[in-house]
Design a protein around this motif. Structure first.
Motif, PDB file in Angstrom:
ATOM      1  N   ILE A 210       0.828  -1.215   0.000  1.00  0.00           N
ATOM      2  CA  ILE A 210       0.000   0.000   0.000  1.00  0.00           C
ATOM      3  C   ILE A 210       0.862   1.265   0.000  1.00  0.00           C
ATOM      4  O   ILE A 210       0.354   2.364   0.208  1.00  0.00           O
ATOM      5  N   ARG A 211       2.145   1.096  -0.243  1.00  0.00           N
ATOM      6  CA  ARG A 211       3.079   2.212  -0.367  1.00  0.00           C
ATOM      7  C   ARG A 211       3.120   3.082   0.892  1.00  0.00           C
ATOM      8  O   ARG A 211       3.247   4.301   0.817  1.00  0.00           O
ATOM      9  N   ALA A 212       3.007   2.422   2.039  1.00  0.00           N
ATOM     10  CA  ALA A 212       3.042   3.168   3.303  1.00  0.00           C
ATOM     11  C   ALA A 212       4.431   3.215   3.913  1.00  0.00           C
ATOM     12  O   ALA A 212       4.680   4.014   4.820  1.00  0.00           O
ATOM     13  N   MET A 213       5.343   2.356   3.443  1.00  0.00           N
ATOM     14  CA  MET A 213       6.646   2.204   4.076  1.00  0.00           C
ATOM     15  C   MET A 213       7.698   3.101   3.436  1.00  0.00           C
ATOM     16  O   MET A 213       7.790   3.198   2.215  1.00  0.00           O
ATOM     17  N   SER A 214       8.511   3.721   4.265  1.00  0.00           N
ATOM     18  CA  SER A 214       9.645   4.489   3.759  1.00  0.00           C
ATOM     19  C   SER A 214      10.805   3.555   3.445  1.00  0.00           C
ATOM     20  O   SER A 214      11.129   2.682   4.250  1.00  0.00           O
ATOM     21  N   PRO A 215      11.470   3.729   2.305  1.00  0.00           N
ATOM     22  CA  PRO A 215      12.669   2.935   2.028  1.00  0.00           C
ATOM     23  C   PRO A 215      13.904   3.500   2.717  1.00  0.00           C
ATOM     24  O   PRO A 215      14.973   2.900   2.674  1.00  0.00           O
ATOM     25  N   VAL A 216      13.749   4.670   3.363  1.00  0.00           N
ATOM     26  CA  VAL A 216      14.901   5.356   3.959  1.00  0.00           C
ATOM     27  C   VAL A 216      14.819   5.345   5.482  1.00  0.00           C
ATOM     28  O   VAL A 216      15.586   4.679   6.165  1.00  0.00           O
ATOM     29  N   THR A 217      13.884   6.101   6.050  1.00  0.00           N
ATOM     30  CA  THR A 217      13.671   6.126   7.496  1.00  0.00           C
ATOM     31  C   THR A 217      12.409   6.943   7.792  1.00  0.00           C
ATOM     32  O   THR A 217      11.814   7.539   6.896  1.00  0.00           O
ATOM     33  N   CYS A 218      12.029   6.983   9.050  1.00  0.00           N
ATOM     34  CA  CYS A 218      10.849   7.743   9.460  1.00  0.00           C
ATOM     35  C   CYS A 218      11.250   9.191   9.732  1.00  0.00           C
ATOM     36  O   CYS A 218      12.090   9.441  10.603  1.00  0.00           O
ATOM     37  N   ARG A 219      10.617  10.134   8.988  1.00  0.00           N
ATOM     38  CA  ARG A 219      10.971  11.552   9.110  1.00  0.00           C
ATOM     39  C   ARG A 219       9.700  12.379   9.324  1.00  0.00           C
ATOM     40  O   ARG A 219       9.255  13.098   8.423  1.00  0.00           O
ATOM     41  N   PRO A 220       9.094  12.298  10.490  1.00  0.00           N
ATOM     42  CA  PRO A 220       7.832  13.024  10.711  1.00  0.00           C
ATOM     43  C   PRO A 220       7.957  14.524  10.468  1.00  0.00           C
ATOM     44  O   PRO A 220       8.921  15.153  10.903  1.00  0.00           O
ATOM     45  N   SER A 222       8.876  16.289   8.200  1.00  0.00           N
ATOM     46  CA  SER A 222       9.930  16.788   7.320  1.00  0.00           C
ATOM     47  C   SER A 222       9.403  16.898   5.889  1.00  0.00           C
ATOM     48  O   SER A 222       8.560  16.102   5.468  1.00  0.00           O
ATOM     49  N   ALA A 223       9.898  17.847   5.139  1.00  0.00           N
ATOM     50  CA  ALA A 223       9.401  18.076   3.783  1.00  0.00           C
ATOM     51  C   ALA A 223       9.633  16.866   2.882  1.00  0.00           C
ATOM     52  O   ALA A 223       8.874  16.637   1.936  1.00  0.00           O
ATOM     53  N   ASP A 224      10.668  16.088   3.143  1.00  0.00           N
ATOM     54  CA  ASP A 224      10.957  14.928   2.298  1.00  0.00           C
ATOM     55  C   ASP A 224      10.496  13.613   2.921  1.00  0.00           C
ATOM     56  O   ASP A 224      10.950  12.540   2.525  1.00  0.00           O
ATOM     57  N   ARG A 225       9.567  13.672   3.863  1.00  0.00           N
ATOM     58  CA  ARG A 225       9.041  12.439   4.460  1.00  0.00           C
ATOM     59  C   ARG A 225       8.399  11.580   3.365  1.00  0.00           C
ATOM     60  O   ARG A 225       7.744  12.099   2.458  1.00  0.00           O
ATOM     61  N   GLN A 363      13.601  12.896  15.415  1.00  0.00           N
ATOM     62  CA  GLN A 363      14.817  12.426  14.768  1.00  0.00           C
ATOM     63  C   GLN A 363      14.659  12.375  13.243  1.00  0.00           C
ATOM     64  O   GLN A 363      13.556  12.352  12.714  1.00  0.00           O
ATOM     65  N   ASN A 364      15.770  12.387  12.564  1.00  0.00           N
ATOM     66  CA  ASN A 364      15.848  12.225  11.098  1.00  0.00           C
ATOM     67  C   ASN A 364      15.262  13.415  10.343  1.00  0.00           C
ATOM     68  O   ASN A 364      15.027  13.328   9.134  1.00  0.00           O
ATOM     69  N   PHE A 365      15.016  14.522  11.030  1.00  0.00           N
ATOM     70  CA  PHE A 365      14.407  15.685  10.394  1.00  0.00           C
ATOM     71  C   PHE A 365      15.426  16.365   9.471  1.00  0.00           C
ATOM     72  O   PHE A 365      16.596  16.528   9.826  1.00  0.00           O
ATOM     73  N   THR A 366      14.974  16.775   8.286  1.00  0.00           N
ATOM     74  CA  THR A 366      15.885  17.402   7.327  1.00  0.00           C
ATOM     75  C   THR A 366      15.521  18.863   7.063  1.00  0.00           C
ATOM     76  O   THR A 366      16.319  19.760   7.310  1.00  0.00           O
ATOM     77  N   ARG A 367      14.302  19.101   6.569  1.00  0.00           N
ATOM     78  CA  ARG A 367      13.931  20.493   6.271  1.00  0.00           C
ATOM     79  C   ARG A 367      12.436  20.682   6.465  1.00  0.00           C
ATOM     80  O   ARG A 367      11.655  19.738   6.403  1.00  0.00           O
ATOM     81  N   LEU A 376       8.074  22.465  15.901  1.00  0.00           N
ATOM     82  CA  LEU A 376       8.656  21.129  15.962  1.00  0.00           C
ATOM     83  C   LEU A 376       9.944  21.147  16.794  1.00  0.00           C
ATOM     84  O   LEU A 376      10.807  22.002  16.596  1.00  0.00           O
ATOM     85  N   VAL A 377      10.055  20.187  17.709  1.00  0.00           N
ATOM     86  CA  VAL A 377      11.281  20.060  18.505  1.00  0.00           C
ATOM     87  C   VAL A 377      12.271  19.240  17.686  1.00  0.00           C
ATOM     88  O   VAL A 377      12.127  18.021  17.538  1.00  0.00           O
ATOM     89  N   VAL A 378      13.258  19.884  17.122  1.00  0.00           N
ATOM     90  CA  VAL A 378      14.230  19.210  16.263  1.00  0.00           C
ATOM     91  C   VAL A 378      15.643  19.561  16.722  1.00  0.00           C
ATOM     92  O   VAL A 378      15.863  20.521  17.460  1.00  0.00           O
ATOM     93  N   GLY A 379      16.579  18.749  16.282  1.00  0.00           N
ATOM     94  CA  GLY A 379      17.981  18.995  16.613  1.00  0.00           C
ATOM     95  C   GLY A 379      18.393  18.331  17.906  1.00  0.00           C
ATOM     96  O   GLY A 379      19.141  17.360  17.900  1.00  0.00           O
ATOM     97  N   GLU A 380      17.916  18.857  19.030  1.00  0.00           N
ATOM     98  CA  GLU A 380      18.228  18.268  20.327  1.00  0.00           C
ATOM     99  C   GLU A 380      17.062  18.500  21.278  1.00  0.00           C
ATOM    100  O   GLU A 380      16.143  19.274  20.981  1.00  0.00           O
TER     101      GLU A 380
END
Length: 412
Positions: A210-220, A222-225, A363-367, A376-380
């Motif tokens: 169902i195309r629900a899985m990320s091939p990379v990681t979980c990035r809640p 994030s623009a590239d989630r 975690q894993n947040f990019t942009r 969003l609490v990102v970084g630390e």
């Protein structure tokens, strides 16, 4: 209506085998997601490599040692992942072995799918190996009530004991149901939560389909989630009537002050911000905190494009522009999506965040994504002064639950 105290917490996931281990990992920004090969059986279509968050090997032996007798071998992993956190929560509460409460305590766990490992092993035996006889323990290990039954027998609890299944909202519904029973005086305490073990070959292939899985990681948020990551584990909370907990001098870890539930009646997989908002508003109204700003939001936050944008819209619909100033955490980025067990684990970690005054980072947040314009609490990890925790849980089928907890000194 009786007030609801939280007097015990228990957790197991890819981050660790206790609440402390899970909290130390998420607060330090350490994750449990790793690439795994699933389904390399000779009877299957071949191995599939994807990121997942799996519980460490040796968990069964550790559970047997904690219980003082061999137990894990007779349980599907999903049930074992509920039993150990139940033991941890029960022992922290100080209620283990309480003779009076044995008949005044409920156990309610939520699971989305139950004993998949046992079910798939049985099908492999039957369809792959062509063996006509199934293993005699198949039915009691597969049934969704296996976890609550194991806990009832392990702790001699004779009150209401049952399971709830509502996909990714399962453990949130279980928490709300236990709270309602205490509030109405049906029981004095309730072990509530949930667990899941869905990282099996067939399950992973189904989620991939169902195309629900990320091939990379979980990035809640994030623009590239690009999807969720499956996780294993479970968590349990000991809820107790506030006056009962106070009378016995229990340490109160938090208070469940409101809960809301709704159905989108819209789509089997696509979320509805309106339906989610109804659940959030109902919880905030029950708790009398709709106008408060000191709320830590523990987002459902799966990392899928539709979910995170819809959740943002639902929060803004309920709280207006104030929602954009409330700190948001999303711990699935660390422990993956436990399906039926996620809400319980996130509630445990959120309560620790309130107690410590520290919000763990996503975690894993990019942009940043303009559609997810939240604080969003990102970084630390970030120091916070929130007195309330909003825990969201949204499931396939449009099933929504919102839970509102207060720190012991931050009630409504």
């Amino acid at each position: 209506m009786k007030r609801i105290a939280v007097t015990g917490l228990g957790a197991v996931s890819a981050l660790g085998a206790s609440t402390d281990e899970n909290w130390q990992a998420v607060s330090a920004g350490r994750g449990g997601i790793a690439r795994c090969v699933i389904g390399d059986s000779p009877y299957g279509p071949g191995g599939l490599e994807l990121p997942m968050a799996r519980v460490a090997e040796g968990y069964g032996a550790a559970l047997d040692e904690a219980l003082g007798r061999p137990t894990s071998g007779g349980l599907d992993p999903f049930a074992a992942f509920a039993l150990a956190p139940a033991l941890e929560a029960l022992e922290q509460s100080g209620l283990r072995g309480d003779a009076v409460l044995k008949e005044r305590t409920a156990i309610i766990f939520g699971h989305g799918q139950g004993g998949l490992a046992t079910l798939e092993a049985g099908y492999e035996r039957f369809f792959g190996m062509k063996q006509a006889r199934m293993h005699p323990s198949t039915v009691p290990k597969v049934m969704v009530s296996a976890g609550v039954s194991a806990a009832a027998m392990a702790f001699e609890i004779r009150g209401p004991v049952f399971s709830i299944s509502s996909a990714c909202a399962s453990s949130a519904h279980a928490i709300a149901q236990g709270a309602a029973m205490i509030a109405m005086g049906q029981v004095d305490a309730a072990l509530v939560g949930g667990s899941e073990a869905v990282s099996t070959a067939g399950s992973v292939r189904a989620w991939e389909a169902i195309r629900a899985m990320s091939p990379v990681t979980c990035r809640p948020f994030s623009a590239d989630r690009d999807g969720m990551v499956l996780g294993e584990g479970g968590a349990v909370l000991m809820l107790e009537a506030w006056d009962h907990a106070q009378a016995r001098g229990a340490t109160i870890l938090g208070e469940l002050v409101g809960w809301g539930m709704s159905s989108d009646a819209f789509h089997i997989t696509q979320p509805s911000p309106e339906g989610q908002a109804r659940a959030i508003r109902q919880a905030a109204t029950q708790a009398g905190v709709l106008e408060r700003d000191d709320i830590l939001i523990s987002a459902h936050g799966t990392g899928t494009p539709l979910n995170d944008a819809a959740e943002t819209s639902s929060l803004v619909e309920v709280f207006g522009d104030r929602a954009r100033a409330m700190p948001v955490i999303a711990t699935k980025s660390a422990h993956g999506h436990l399906i039926g067990g996620s809400a319980a684990l996130q509630s445990v970690l959120g309560l620790r965040a309130l107690a410590e005054g520290l919000a763990p980072p996503i975690q894993n947040f990019t942009r940043r994504d303009p559609a997810c314009d939240l604080d969003l609490v990102v970084g630390e990890a970030r120091p916070i002064t929130a007195g309330l925790l909003l825990q969201n849980a949204f499931a396939f089928g449009g099933l929504n639950v919102a839970l509102l907890f207060a720190a012991p000194s931050g009630g409504s």
